[in-house]
Design an enzyme around this catalytic site. Structure first.
Site, mmCIF file in Angstrom:
data_model
loop_
_atom_site.group_PDB
_atom_site.id
_atom_site.type_symbol
_atom_site.label_atom_id
_atom_site.label_comp_id
_atom_site.label_asym_id
_atom_site.label_seq_id
_atom_site.Cartn_x
_atom_site.Cartn_y
_atom_site.Cartn_z
ATOM 1 N N TYR A 1 57.961 30.065 41.464
ATOM 2 C CA TYR A 1 58.673 28.729 41.604
ATOM 3 C C TYR A 1 59.468 28.356 40.433
ATOM 4 C CZ TYR A 1 57.212 27.209 46.278
ATOM 5 O OH TYR A 1 57.219 27.120 47.568
ATOM 6 N N LYS B 1 43.325 32.649 42.236
ATOM 7 C CA LYS B 1 43.845 32.087 41.096
ATOM 8 C C LYS B 1 44.727 33.068 40.597
ATOM 9 C CE LYS B 1 41.192 28.169 40.185
ATOM 10 N NZ LYS B 1 41.867 26.950 39.709
ATOM 11 N N ASN C 1 51.479 23.704 48.365
ATOM 12 C CA ASN C 1 51.762 22.486 48.642
ATOM 13 C C ASN C 1 52.169 21.577 47.414
ATOM 14 O OD1 ASN C 1 51.561 22.575 51.462
ATOM 15 N ND2 ASN C 1 49.170 22.525 51.455
ATOM 16 N N ARG D 1 26.402 26.460 37.328
ATOM 17 C CA ARG D 1 26.972 26.937 36.252
ATOM 18 C C ARG D 1 25.932 26.995 35.069
ATOM 19 N NH1 ARG D 1 33.212 25.030 36.364
ATOM 20 N NH2 ARG D 1 32.373 23.230 37.601
ATOM 21 N N TYR E 1 37.792 33.806 44.559
ATOM 22 C CA TYR E 1 38.293 32.890 43.261
ATOM 23 C C TYR E 1 39.229 33.590 42.273
ATOM 24 C CZ TYR E 1 37.428 29.562 39.445
ATOM 25 O OH TYR E 1 37.793 28.621 38.418
ATOM 26 N N PHE F 1 34.602 18.210 48.287
ATOM 27 C CA PHE F 1 33.684 19.521 48.464
ATOM 28 C C PHE F 1 32.806 19.506 47.551
ATOM 29 C CE2 PHE F 1 33.135 24.142 48.189
ATOM 30 C CZ PHE F 1 32.447 24.399 49.313
ATOM 31 N N THR F 2 33.078 19.933 46.381
ATOM 32 C CA THR F 2 32.229 19.942 44.934
ATOM 33 C C THR F 2 32.301 18.436 44.318
ATOM 34 O OG1 THR F 2 33.678 21.029 43.991
ATOM 35 C CG2 THR F 2 31.912 22.551 44.834
ATOM 36 N N GLY F 3 33.095 17.939 44.407
ATOM 37 C CA GLY F 3 33.311 16.595 43.678
ATOM 38 C C GLY F 3 32.385 15.464 44.263
ATOM 39 N N LEU G 1 44.001 20.495 40.169
ATOM 40 C CA LEU G 1 42.541 21.126 39.800
ATOM 41 C C LEU G 1 41.651 21.428 41.035
ATOM 42 C CD1 LEU G 1 43.629 19.261 37.394
ATOM 43 C CD2 LEU G 1 41.228 19.142 36.728
HETATM 44 P P1 NAD Z 1 34.671 21.091 40.374
HETATM 45 O O1 NAD Z 1 34.119 21.753 41.358
HETATM 46 O O2 NAD Z 1 33.749 19.892 39.620
HETATM 47 O O3 NAD Z 1 35.917 20.401 40.588
HETATM 48 C C1 NAD Z 1 36.894 20.654 41.754
HETATM 49 C C2 NAD Z 1 37.309 19.383 42.485
HETATM 50 O O4 NAD Z 1 38.191 19.895 43.572
HETATM 51 C C3 NAD Z 1 36.012 18.897 43.019
HETATM 52 O O5 NAD Z 1 36.044 17.691 43.028
HETATM 53 C C4 NAD Z 1 36.368 19.507 44.675
HETATM 54 O O6 NAD Z 1 35.768 18.395 45.502
HETATM 55 C C5 NAD Z 1 37.857 19.601 44.791
HETATM 56 N N1 NAD Z 1 38.217 20.445 45.904
HETATM 57 C C6 NAD Z 1 37.720 21.721 46.043
HETATM 58 N N2 NAD Z 1 38.494 22.137 47.030
HETATM 59 C C7 NAD Z 1 39.366 21.357 47.557
HETATM 60 C C8 NAD Z 1 40.526 21.163 48.535
HETATM 61 N N3 NAD Z 1 40.488 22.208 49.358
HETATM 62 N N4 NAD Z 1 40.970 20.161 48.694
HETATM 63 C C9 NAD Z 1 41.049 18.877 47.736
HETATM 64 N N5 NAD Z 1 39.920 19.075 46.745
HETATM 65 C C10 NAD Z 1 39.136 20.262 46.855
HETATM 66 O O7 NAD Z 1 35.146 21.984 39.071
HETATM 67 P P2 NAD Z 1 35.813 21.881 37.669
HETATM 68 O O8 NAD Z 1 35.175 22.588 36.674
HETATM 69 O O9 NAD Z 1 36.223 20.338 37.455
HETATM 70 O O10 NAD Z 1 37.252 22.466 38.051
HETATM 71 C C11 NAD Z 1 38.305 21.915 37.978
HETATM 72 C C12 NAD Z 1 39.672 23.209 38.058
HETATM 73 O O11 NAD Z 1 39.379 23.658 36.944
HETATM 74 C C13 NAD Z 1 39.224 23.893 39.067
HETATM 75 O O12 NAD Z 1 40.530 24.489 39.601
HETATM 76 C C14 NAD Z 1 38.735 25.200 38.509
HETATM 77 O O13 NAD Z 1 38.976 26.569 38.855
HETATM 78 C C15 NAD Z 1 39.392 25.341 36.910
HETATM 79 N N6 NAD Z 1 38.720 25.671 35.912
HETATM 80 C C16 NAD Z 1 37.424 25.287 35.313
HETATM 81 C C17 NAD Z 1 36.486 25.864 34.404
HETATM 82 C C18 NAD Z 1 35.549 25.310 33.863
HETATM 83 O O14 NAD Z 1 34.585 25.797 33.186
HETATM 84 N N7 NAD Z 1 34.895 23.970 34.292
HETATM 85 C C19 NAD Z 1 37.236 26.898 34.053
HETATM 86 C C20 NAD Z 1 38.242 27.629 34.607
HETATM 87 C C21 NAD Z 1 39.091 27.070 35.498
HETATM 88 N N1 UDP Z 2 24.042 32.630 34.204
HETATM 89 C C1 UDP Z 2 22.592 32.725 33.933
HETATM 90 N N2 UDP Z 2 21.654 31.921 34.280
HETATM 91 C C2 UDP Z 2 22.185 30.933 35.249
HETATM 92 C C3 UDP Z 2 23.572 30.882 35.573
HETATM 93 C C4 UDP Z 2 24.468 31.500 35.060
HETATM 94 O O1 UDP Z 2 22.371 33.751 33.164
HETATM 95 O O2 UDP Z 2 21.378 30.246 35.656
HETATM 96 C C5 UDP Z 2 24.946 33.619 33.522
HETATM 97 C C6 UDP Z 2 25.979 34.312 34.412
HETATM 98 O O3 UDP Z 2 25.533 35.323 35.029
HETATM 99 C C7 UDP Z 2 27.108 34.514 33.637
HETATM 100 C C8 UDP Z 2 27.274 33.243 32.733
HETATM 101 O O4 UDP Z 2 25.892 32.976 32.597
HETATM 102 O O5 UDP Z 2 27.057 35.507 32.916
HETATM 103 C C9 UDP Z 2 28.317 32.133 32.840
HETATM 104 O O6 UDP Z 2 27.856 31.927 34.243
HETATM 105 P P1 UDP Z 2 28.616 30.744 34.790
HETATM 106 O O7 UDP Z 2 28.315 30.626 36.446
HETATM 107 O O8 UDP Z 2 28.492 29.323 34.118
HETATM 108 O O9 UDP Z 2 30.129 30.856 34.986
HETATM 109 P P2 UDP Z 2 31.144 32.169 34.753
HETATM 110 O O10 UDP Z 2 30.570 33.225 35.354
HETATM 111 O O11 UDP Z 2 32.156 32.008 35.896
HETATM 112 O O12 UDP Z 2 31.732 32.418 33.560
#
Ligand code: NAD
Ligand code: UDP
Length: 327
Positions: free
Chosen positions: A161, A151, A101, A188, A147, A38-40, A75
């Site tokens: 669990y 979470k 799951n 982001r 979201y 989806f996003t990967g 993840l």
């Molecule tokens: P990302 O979007 O790059 O990775 C998420 C992955 O999950 C993607 O590859 C996407 O295709 C897959 N995915 C989404 N929905 C799915 C589904 N229903 N079934 C199977 N695959 C699915 O984002 P990321 O930054 O790598 O985040 C990974 C995890 O870490 C997420 O759960 C996210 O909430 C958590 N997280 C990340 C951050 C961050 O700053 N990067 C912060 C807090 C939490």
């Molecule tokens: N943000 C911004 N410009 C952008 C994208 C994000 O100013 O183009 C700001 C957003 O409003 C937030 C912070 O940057 O205050 C971090 O945003 P991000 O989406 O990366 O993560 P999250 O809000 O989930 O922490």
């Protein structure tokens, strides 16, 4: 014959999942990445597809799956606000049905689980820096709720669990993490600012740019994951009992706190050839004003703290986006 330990990484084709798969392979694991893309993207794991200890499964975590693994890293879930708000119902389902799951599989197979939670469980926090014992300030019906609340329910399921069925599940509340393999259109802030600066487009500061975030480089986070999962269960149980926490949950993040304006300035400092200008755009709904992790628990439990400061991590990330976009 020596058998490699087996790990499943849901969301394994995403930004963090792809780094984790690489690290697990380097640590000798037999790794399965499960993802619905989806996003990967498969580009994140292209170099792993022919690895003898790696396999990719195209699957949605909201549907049950089976396999015998020693460790499961959960993840799978869209993580950037523009993506998780695109199909909010699917986002909540990915969190809630996905972890259900995973936990059911772990219950049947006795796998150890690491669940990736988020600093978003604290919402727009009234306690600063955020400690694990803080319950948060979260809107249940806003645009970020799919979201945040997804979470939060996932955390509740992990806690129950663990308590009720004895599943060895450990949670990490991740604070904003960045690095190579983020999607360039992820939305982001770090990927946006770098792509905007590389393309000489306006740098979009939401609100007045005074909101803060703490930015953790991906390698630091993956190191914390591995340390956490390598602890034996008795050590983890004793630690959280001593700290009177109802579940095995820790913050991981880099406590360096920056305003979004400071981040834009640092990005432009590292790209002096860019002609981009900073512009101001409306603040998204429920955007947290301040965020910074208290990482005392992770330090004590894992002997871990982040090593890569923002300036250095940003340089590595700029380098990645420069190469991938040919700029
Ligand atoms: P990302 O979007 O790059 O990775 C998420 C992955 O999950 C993607 O590859 C996407 O295709 C897959 N995915 C989404 N929905 C799915 C589904 N229903 N079934 C199977 N695959 C699915 O984002 P990321 O930054 O790598 O985040 C990974 C995890 O870490 C997420 O759960 C996210 O909430 C958590 N997280 C990340 C951050 C961050 O700053 N990067 C912060 C807090 C939490
Ligand atoms: N943000 C911004 N410009 C952008 C994208 C994000 O100013 O183009 C700001 C957003 O409003 C937030 C912070 O940057 O205050 C971090 O945003 P991000 O989406 O990366 O993560 P999250 O809000 O989930 O922490």
């Amino acid at each position: 014959m020596h058998l490699s330990p087996k790990a499943l990484v849901t969301g394994g084709a995403g930004f963090l999942g792809s780094h984790l798969c690489r690290r697990l392979l380097a640590d000798g694991y037999d790794v399965t990445a499960l993802d619905n893309l989806f996003t990967g993207t498969k580009a994140n794991i292209a170099d792993l597809l022919d690895h003898p200890r790696f396999s990719f499964v195209l699957h949605d975590v909201t549907q049950p799956f089976w396999g015998q693994y020693d460790e499961i890293y959960n993840l799978a879930c869209p993580a950037s606000p523009i993506h998780y708000q695109k199909n909010p119902v699917e986002t909540t389902k990915s969190s809630v049905l996905g972890i259900l799951n995973v936990l059911d599989l772990a219950l049947k197979t006795k796998a150890r689980v690491l669940h990736t939670s988020t600093s978003e469980v604290y919402g727009d926090p009234l306690v600063h820096p955020q400690v694990e014992t803080y319950w948060g300030n979260v809107n249940t019906i806003g645009v970020r709720s799919c979201y945040d609340e997804g979470k939060r329910v996932a955390e509740t399921l992990c806690a129950d669990y663990r308590r009720a069925y004895g599943v060895d599940v450990r949670m990490v509340r991740i604070f904003n993490t960045y690095g190579p393999n983020m999607h360039p259109k992820d939305g982001r802030v770090i990927s946006n600012f770098i792509m905007q600066a590389l393309g000489n487009h306006d740098i979009t500061l939401f609100g007045d740019g005074s909101q803060t975030r703490s930015f953790q480089y991906c390698d630091d986070l993956i190191e914390a994951f591995r340390r956490y999962m390598s602890l034996d269960r008795a050590t983890v149980d004793a630690f959280f009992a001593r700290h009177k926490l109802g579940a095995a949950v820790i913050n991981t993040g880099n406590p360096g706190e920056y305003t979004i304006r400071e981040l834009a300035e640092e990005t432009l400092r590292q790209l002096p050839e860019s002609t981009s200008k900073m512009v101001y755009a409306p603040m998204p709904q429920d955007d947290p004003k301040r965020r910074k992790p208290d990482i005392a628990l992770a330090k004590e439990l894992l002997g871990w703290e982040p090593k890569i400061p923002l300036r250095e991590g940003l340089a590595k990330t700029i380098d990645y986006f420069r190469k991938m976009s040919g700029k």
